[in-house]
Design a protein around this motif. Structure first.
Motif: not given
Length: 145
Positions: A12, A19, A105, A108-113
């Motif tokens: 990754r 961030r 999140r 893991r470079s994922r959006p936080v929603t």
């Protein structure tokens, strides 16, 4: 890598530290608030403002006892914290779970929603209202601070 090339399997890209700024800043701010409340006892008169609803009506609001609950949490006394304001303790726990979710999140470079619907907000409001009513009745005296 230019950013347009695929990432090799099992690797990754590094998460930029920038961030992590928002979750880190949030943790620092909340940690500082808990440290202050842990150091300055809300049970001692004159340190914090009085709840206006309790002062003028004698009715406990859903937040009454929240600072004393946070003080107890800061000192590791969960039983006292629950006795002061069980709803606040549930909120502290929900916040801790959300912080873990947020950091994971981001890493893991994922959006936080958090997909909260209108019905969720109504349920939270109903829970706060029910907590308020019950803690002000004789049968709910254990929920009063």
């Amino acid at each position: 890598m230019s950013g347009h090339e695929p990432v090799p399997a099992g690797r990754r890209p590094a998460v930029p530290l920038s961030r992590l700024a928002a979750p880190s800043g949030t943790l620092v701010a909340v940690g500082a608030a808990f440290a202050y409340v842990g150091a300055v006892d809300p049970g001692e008169p004159g340190h914090y403002p009085v709840c206006p609803l309790l002062h003028f009506t004698g009715i406990y609001c859903p937040g009454c006892g929240g600072l004393r609950s946070a003080h107890a949490v800061a000192h590791g006394d969960l039983a006292t914290a629950l006795g002061m304001n069980a709803l606040a303790v549930a909120g502290f726990a929900a916040f801790a779970v959300f912080m873990v979710f947020w950091v994971v999140r981001v890493l893991r470079s994922r959006p936080v929603t958090v997909p909260l619907r209108t019905s969720h907000w109504w349920a939270l409001g109903a829970l706060a209202l029910a907590f308020t009513v019950v803690r002000n009745l004789p049968l709910g005296a254990a929920l009063a601070p």
